[in-house]
Write a protein that holds these residues in place. Structure first.
Motif, short mmCIF file in Angstrom:
data_model
loop_
_atom_site.label_atom_id
_atom_site.label_comp_id
_atom_site.label_asym_id
_atom_site.label_seq_id
_atom_site.Cartn_x
_atom_site.Cartn_y
_atom_site.Cartn_z
N MET A 1 -24.43 7.21 5.87
CA MET A 1 -24.85 7.10 6.23
C MET A 1 -23.35 5.26 5.47
SD MET A 1 -28.22 4.61 8.60
CE MET A 1 -28.20 5.89 9.33
N SER A 2 -22.91 4.25 6.28
CA SER A 2 -22.46 3.43 5.42
C SER A 2 -23.15 2.67 4.72
CB SER A 2 -20.79 2.78 6.35
OG SER A 2 -20.12 1.89 6.13
N SER A 3 -22.82 1.47 3.92
CA SER A 3 -23.46 0.84 3.38
C SER A 3 -22.92 -0.45 3.29
CB SER A 3 -23.68 1.02 2.03
OG SER A 3 -22.20 0.40 1.38
N GLU A 4 -21.79 -0.55 4.01
CA GLU A 4 -20.24 -1.91 4.67
C GLU A 4 -21.41 -3.08 5.40
OE1 GLU A 4 -16.85 -1.87 5.72
OE2 GLU A 4 -16.52 0.66 4.71
N ARG A 5 -21.48 -3.66 5.42
CA ARG A 5 -21.77 -5.19 5.92
C ARG A 5 -21.92 -4.80 7.62
NH1 ARG A 5 -22.69 -10.28 2.74
NH2 ARG A 5 -23.04 -11.15 4.85
N ALA A 6 -22.80 -5.32 8.33
CA ALA A 6 -22.38 -5.63 9.92
C ALA A 6 -21.68 -6.17 10.40
CB ALA A 6 -23.85 -6.58 10.35
N LEU A 7 -20.77 -6.25 11.16
CA LEU A 7 -19.73 -7.30 11.70
C LEU A 7 -20.36 -8.61 12.02
CD1 LEU A 7 -16.70 -7.12 11.82
CD2 LEU A 7 -16.61 -5.69 13.91
N ARG A 8 -19.39 -9.46 12.27
CA ARG A 8 -20.11 -10.49 13.00
C ARG A 8 -19.21 -11.27 13.12
NH1 ARG A 8 -25.06 -9.71 12.89
NH2 ARG A 8 -26.23 -10.21 11.25
N LEU A 9 -18.14 -11.36 14.10
CA LEU A 9 -16.74 -11.97 14.47
C LEU A 9 -17.64 -12.84 15.66
CD1 LEU A 9 -14.12 -8.72 15.48
CD2 LEU A 9 -14.91 -10.69 12.77
N ILE A 10 -16.68 -14.25 16.00
CA ILE A 10 -16.40 -15.21 16.57
C ILE A 10 -15.08 -15.29 17.46
CG2 ILE A 10 -18.12 -16.77 16.23
CD1 ILE A 10 -16.45 -18.78 15.05
N ALA A 11 -14.69 -15.79 18.79
CA ALA A 11 -13.35 -16.24 19.28
C ALA A 11 -13.64 -17.23 20.06
CB ALA A 11 -12.73 -14.90 19.87
N GLN A 12 -12.54 -18.54 19.70
CA GLN A 12 -12.55 -20.13 20.31
C GLN A 12 -11.31 -20.04 20.82
OE1 GLN A 12 -14.50 -22.22 17.04
NE2 GLN A 12 -16.46 -22.16 18.16
N ASN A 13 -10.85 -19.05 20.70
CA ASN A 13 -9.10 -19.55 21.44
C ASN A 13 -8.46 -18.08 20.91
OD1 ASN A 13 -7.52 -18.68 18.65
ND2 ASN A 13 -8.46 -20.28 17.50
N PRO A 14 -7.52 -18.00 22.07
CA PRO A 14 -6.79 -16.98 22.56
C PRO A 14 -6.24 -15.81 21.60
CG PRO A 14 -5.94 -18.87 23.74
CD PRO A 14 -6.96 -19.17 22.55
N GLU A 15 -5.65 -16.55 19.85
CA GLU A 15 -5.42 -15.93 19.18
C GLU A 15 -6.72 -15.48 18.30
OE1 GLU A 15 -4.59 -18.94 19.76
OE2 GLU A 15 -2.80 -18.76 19.95
N TYR A 50 -17.94 1.92 18.27
CA TYR A 50 -16.70 2.73 17.25
C TYR A 50 -16.55 1.42 16.23
CZ TYR A 50 -15.20 6.37 14.78
OH TYR A 50 -14.15 6.68 13.82
N ARG A 51 -17.44 1.60 14.96
CA ARG A 51 -16.47 1.22 13.61
C ARG A 51 -15.47 2.58 13.31
NH1 ARG A 51 -19.47 1.47 9.18
NH2 ARG A 51 -19.35 -0.59 9.00
N TRP A 52 -14.15 0.90 13.60
CA TRP A 52 -12.38 1.78 13.47
C TRP A 52 -12.30 1.34 12.00
CZ3 TRP A 52 -10.57 5.23 16.13
CH2 TRP A 52 -10.14 4.94 17.31
N GLU A 53 -13.12 0.01 11.33
CA GLU A 53 -14.07 -0.32 9.69
C GLU A 53 -14.13 0.39 9.21
OE1 GLU A 53 -16.88 -1.89 11.49
OE2 GLU A 53 -15.10 -1.87 12.68
N GLY A 54 -14.98 1.53 10.14
CA GLY A 54 -15.60 2.66 9.38
C GLY A 54 -15.53 3.77 8.08
N PRO A 55 -15.58 4.60 7.98
CA PRO A 55 -15.48 5.63 6.95
C PRO A 55 -13.79 6.44 7.81
CG PRO A 55 -17.35 5.87 7.47
CD PRO A 55 -17.21 4.35 8.10
N ALA A 56 -12.93 7.14 7.13
CA ALA A 56 -11.76 7.64 7.69
C ALA A 56 -11.66 8.74 7.89
CB ALA A 56 -11.05 6.81 6.99
N ARG A 57 -12.88 9.12 7.63
CA ARG A 57 -12.45 11.10 7.58
C ARG A 57 -13.66 11.38 8.25
NH1 ARG A 57 -12.14 13.09 1.20
NH2 ARG A 57 -9.95 11.42 0.80
N GLY A 58 -13.44 12.61 9.30
CA GLY A 58 -14.53 12.99 9.77
C GLY A 58 -15.03 12.17 11.32
N ARG A 59 -15.93 12.28 12.19
CA ARG A 59 -16.28 11.60 13.12
C ARG A 59 -16.53 10.36 13.04
NH1 ARG A 59 -21.00 15.94 14.29
NH2 ARG A 59 -21.77 14.82 12.99
N GLY A 60 -16.49 9.69 11.80
CA GLY A 60 -16.78 8.19 11.74
C GLY A 60 -18.39 8.19 12.06
#
Length: 153
Positions: A1-15, A50-60
């Motif tokens: 299991m990955s030790s990376e931090r949880a993703l937290r994002l906000i969106a306030q404009n189209p960009e 799906y954690r696209w930013e996670g491990p690149a090998r295997g099933r992810g």
């Protein structure tokens, strides 16, 4: 299991939306985990992202994530069966159709032609991972332009 931090994002404009859309590509969930609260003008979805930013090998990895959209004026669905709480859907993209600024429509497009259209007063969205990651059963793949299966990324 990955030790990376949880993703937290906000969106306030189209960009900001392409980043949310990329993070949510291939997220799976059930219609029963979607909730519209008209009085609070809030729409919430719980999905297995799906954690696209996670491990690149295997099933992810996958992680349980919540997407909350505020300032929602109305919600319409297309090709999503009303009352089918156990129906599984796969999110492909999140996009924005501008309306009277700063409002418009957030469009959630699902595989199989399903869609949700959220008319919003303004863009007010937050995405947060709410669980620890687990090993995915498979890495999502998409057909390439020639109609074949794309190579895993």
């Amino acid at each position: 299991m990955s030790s990376e931090r949880a993703l937290r994002l906000i969106a306030q404009n189209p960009e900001d939306l392409p980043v949310l859309s990329a993070a949510l590509q291939d997220a799976a969930g059930t219609l029963g985990d979607f909730q519209y609260e008209p009085k609070a003008r809030r729409f919430t979805l719980a999905l297995n992202r799906y954690r696209w930013e996670g491990p690149a090998r295997g099933r992810g990895e996958r992680v349980r994530a919540a997407l909350q959209i505020g300032s929602v004026l109305s919600v319409r669905s297309q090709r999503l069966k009303q009352g089918a709480r156990d129906a599984v859907v796969n999110l492909l993209a999140l996009s924005f159709e501008p309306g009277e600024a700063p409002g418009g429509a957030l469009i959630l497009t699902f595989s199989g032609g399903g869609a949700l259209r959220l008319e919003v007063e303004c863009i007010d969205a937050a995405l947060a991972d709410v669980s620890r990651p687990w090993r995915a059963m498979a890495r999502p793949g998409h057909p390439d332009a020639s109609g074949g299966k794309a190579a895993p990324s």
